[in-house]
Enzyme design. Structure first.
Site, PDB file in Angstrom:
ATOM      1  N   VAL A  17       0.824  -1.219   0.000  1.00 23.77           N
ATOM      2  CA  VAL A  17       0.000   0.000   0.000  1.00 23.77           C
ATOM      3  C   VAL A  17       0.857   1.267   0.000  1.00 23.77           C
ATOM      4  O   VAL A  17       0.322   2.373   0.062  1.00 23.77           O
ATOM      5  CB  VAL A  17      -0.988   0.024   1.188  1.00 23.77           C
ATOM      6  CG1 VAL A  17      -2.023  -1.083   1.037  1.00 23.77           C
ATOM      7  CG2 VAL A  17      -0.275  -0.080   2.531  1.00 23.77           C
ATOM      8  N   ARG A  18       2.187   1.109  -0.050  1.00 20.74           N
ATOM      9  CA  ARG A  18       3.108   2.249  -0.071  1.00 20.74           C
ATOM     10  C   ARG A  18       2.906   3.112   1.179  1.00 20.74           C
ATOM     11  O   ARG A  18       2.561   2.609   2.233  1.00 20.74           O
ATOM     12  CB  ARG A  18       2.952   3.062  -1.363  1.00 20.74           C
ATOM     13  CG  ARG A  18       2.985   2.235  -2.638  1.00 20.74           C
ATOM     14  CD  ARG A  18       4.205   1.384  -2.807  1.00 20.74           C
ATOM     15  NE  ARG A  18       4.225   0.708  -4.115  1.00 20.74           N
ATOM     16  CZ  ARG A  18       4.887  -0.398  -4.361  1.00 20.74           C
ATOM     17  NH1 ARG A  18       5.590  -0.993  -3.407  1.00 20.74           N
ATOM     18  NH2 ARG A  18       4.872  -0.927  -5.572  1.00 20.74           N
ATOM     19  N   HIS A 135      10.277 -13.850  -0.788  1.00 16.55           N
ATOM     20  CA  HIS A 135      10.338 -13.538  -2.219  1.00 16.55           C
ATOM     21  C   HIS A 135      11.330 -14.528  -2.805  1.00 16.55           C
ATOM     22  O   HIS A 135      12.544 -14.387  -2.630  1.00 16.55           O
ATOM     23  CB  HIS A 135      10.792 -12.097  -2.458  1.00 16.55           C
ATOM     24  CG  HIS A 135      10.844 -11.726  -3.907  1.00 16.55           C
ATOM     25  ND1 HIS A 135       9.952 -10.841  -4.482  1.00 16.55           N
ATOM     26  CD2 HIS A 135      11.654 -12.142  -4.919  1.00 16.55           C
ATOM     27  CE1 HIS A 135      10.231 -10.726  -5.781  1.00 16.55           C
ATOM     28  NE2 HIS A 135      11.260 -11.510  -6.065  1.00 16.55           N
ATOM     29  N   ASP A 247      -0.476  -9.413  -4.266  1.00 14.10           N
ATOM     30  CA  ASP A 247       0.772  -8.692  -4.543  1.00 14.10           C
ATOM     31  C   ASP A 247       0.471  -7.396  -5.284  1.00 14.10           C
ATOM     32  O   ASP A 247       1.259  -6.942  -6.118  1.00 14.10           O
ATOM     33  CB  ASP A 247       1.765  -9.543  -5.333  1.00 14.10           C
ATOM     34  CG  ASP A 247       3.164  -8.920  -5.405  1.00 14.10           C
ATOM     35  OD1 ASP A 247       3.475  -8.072  -4.555  1.00 14.10           O
ATOM     36  OD2 ASP A 247       3.932  -9.266  -6.320  1.00 14.10           O
ATOM     37  N   HIS A 251       2.062   1.685  -8.684  1.00 14.78           N
ATOM     38  CA  HIS A 251       3.045   2.635  -9.204  1.00 14.78           C
ATOM     39  C   HIS A 251       2.294   3.606 -10.109  1.00 14.78           C
ATOM     40  O   HIS A 251       1.419   3.190 -10.880  1.00 14.78           O
ATOM     41  CB  HIS A 251       4.131   1.948 -10.035  1.00 14.78           C
ATOM     42  CG  HIS A 251       5.045   1.059  -9.260  1.00 14.78           C
ATOM     43  ND1 HIS A 251       6.029   1.544  -8.424  1.00 14.78           N
ATOM     44  CD2 HIS A 251       5.136  -0.295  -9.205  1.00 14.78           C
ATOM     45  CE1 HIS A 251       6.689   0.528  -7.884  1.00 14.78           C
ATOM     46  NE2 HIS A 251       6.168  -0.598  -8.338  1.00 14.78           N
TER      47      HIS A 251
END
Length: 343
Positions: A17-18, A135, A247, A251
């Site tokens: 969610v930045r 990851h 995921d 951006h």
């Protein structure tokens, strides 16, 4: 044809969610549908301790605008992380820690260069019941980008599971037949995997044939069709070790449509409809609830949600562009028809 289904409220077990204004723009889309989400810690600077995680949680809750949404917080593992950091985070309510191999994806420069360097930390995690989220790619310059996940299984994941048999591990956003097979063949109940909508809907031909489609570029990168089919077979199997993790990685449009574009697909907007379309196409709508609402909670040892959401089959068009601080954002499947939506 089924026109409406009601399922236990789903959870998203992998979400970005930045921060700042972008956070305020993207959290509501997730909070409108999902009860909980595992929040990725790869901010700048990264979320590396309990105080940073709890402060980030407060900012997310403020953006959720009065919903019952619960962000589940994670730590970013570095080679400076200590066992005491893990114990303090667990006591504060942090549920997992994320392994980013250094350089593997967005904001991963502070990640781990060799997992053996954090073995004492993994031991502490196993002891206190904190999950390890992975990851799953190596970053060696001589390994082809399409092979990074396969090599990670052999070189990193298998030895780690052997060294720490009680550590619960989530192999996130799997993209290959080898990963699906690895999870299904693993002896024990301590390994699970999340699957994204883009890796179930698309393969690398969709991204590259007829022109480059930057909004399908993510990491791990889309693979061959045979890998996409293996992932679809994995969810169709009903194996409870596979569960939903979008995921979703926002951006701004100009950061994607660039000479050196950012990796990540923004799928939070309408996400459950994307998954419902996939499951309908596979003829397994009856398995959507377990994948979206049960399997992840069960793996994490958390209670299942008790409320429900209703999905209706009313085709709609995904917007071409959505508002985002610093520029618009192009959602996954922009301009295309999605058959299912929240009622």
């Amino acid at each position: 044809m089924t026109r409406q289904i009601t399922i236990t409220r789903p959870d998203d077990w992998h979400l970005h969610v930045r921060d700042g204004d972008i956070l305020n723009d993207v959290v509501p889309a997730t909070a409108a549908c999902f009860g909980r989400a595992i929040i990725m810690p790869n901010l700048v600077p990264p979320v590396t301790d309990a105080s940073a995680a709890m402060a980030y949680r407060d900012r997310i809750l403020a953006a959720a605008r009065g919903t019952d949404f619960q962000p589940l917080m994670t730590l970013y593992l570095t080679e400076s992380t200590t066992a005491e950091t893990i114990r303090e985070a667990k006591a504060a309510g942090v549920v997992a820690a994320k392994l980013y191999p250094a350089g593997a994806t967005t904001n991963s420069a502070s990640g781990v260069t060799d997992i053996r360097n954090i073995y004492p930390v993994l031991e502490a995690m196993a002891d206190c019941g904190m999950l390890l989220l992975v990851h799953g790619e190596v970053t060696d310059s001589d390994i082809d980008i399409f092979d990074r996940e396969k090599v990670f299984l052999e070189r990193v994941l298998a030895p780690t599971l052997t060294a720490f048999p009680s550590l619960r591990v989530v192999l996130e956003h799997i993209t290959t037949a080898e990963s699906a097979e690895f999870v299904r063949n693993h002896q024990g109940n301590n390994l699970g995997a999340t699957l994204t909508p883009q890796h179930l809907m698309y393969n690398r031909n969709h991204m590259l044939v007829g022109g480059i489609r930057p909004h399908l570029y993510c990491l791990p990168i889309l693979k061959r069709n045979k890998h996409q089919e293996a992932l679809r077979e994995a969810v169709a199997s009903g194996d409870p070790r596979f569960f939903l993790g979008t995921d979703s990685a926002p951006h701004a449009k100009d950061k994607k449509e660039a000479a050196c574009g950012c990796a990540g697909c923004y799928s939070a907007y309408g996400a459950i409809g994307l998954y419902a379309d996939i499951f309908e196409e596979l003829g397994i709508l009856d398995k959507l609830e377990a994948f979206a609402s049960f399997n992840g909670a069960d793996f994490y040892g958390l209670p299942r949600n008790t409320d429900t959401v209703t999905l209706v089959r009313e085709p709609w068009t995904m917007p071409e562009n959505l508002p985002l601080a610093g520029g618009g954002i192009v959602p996954l499947k922009a301009g295309e028809t999605v058959n299912w939506r929240l009622a």
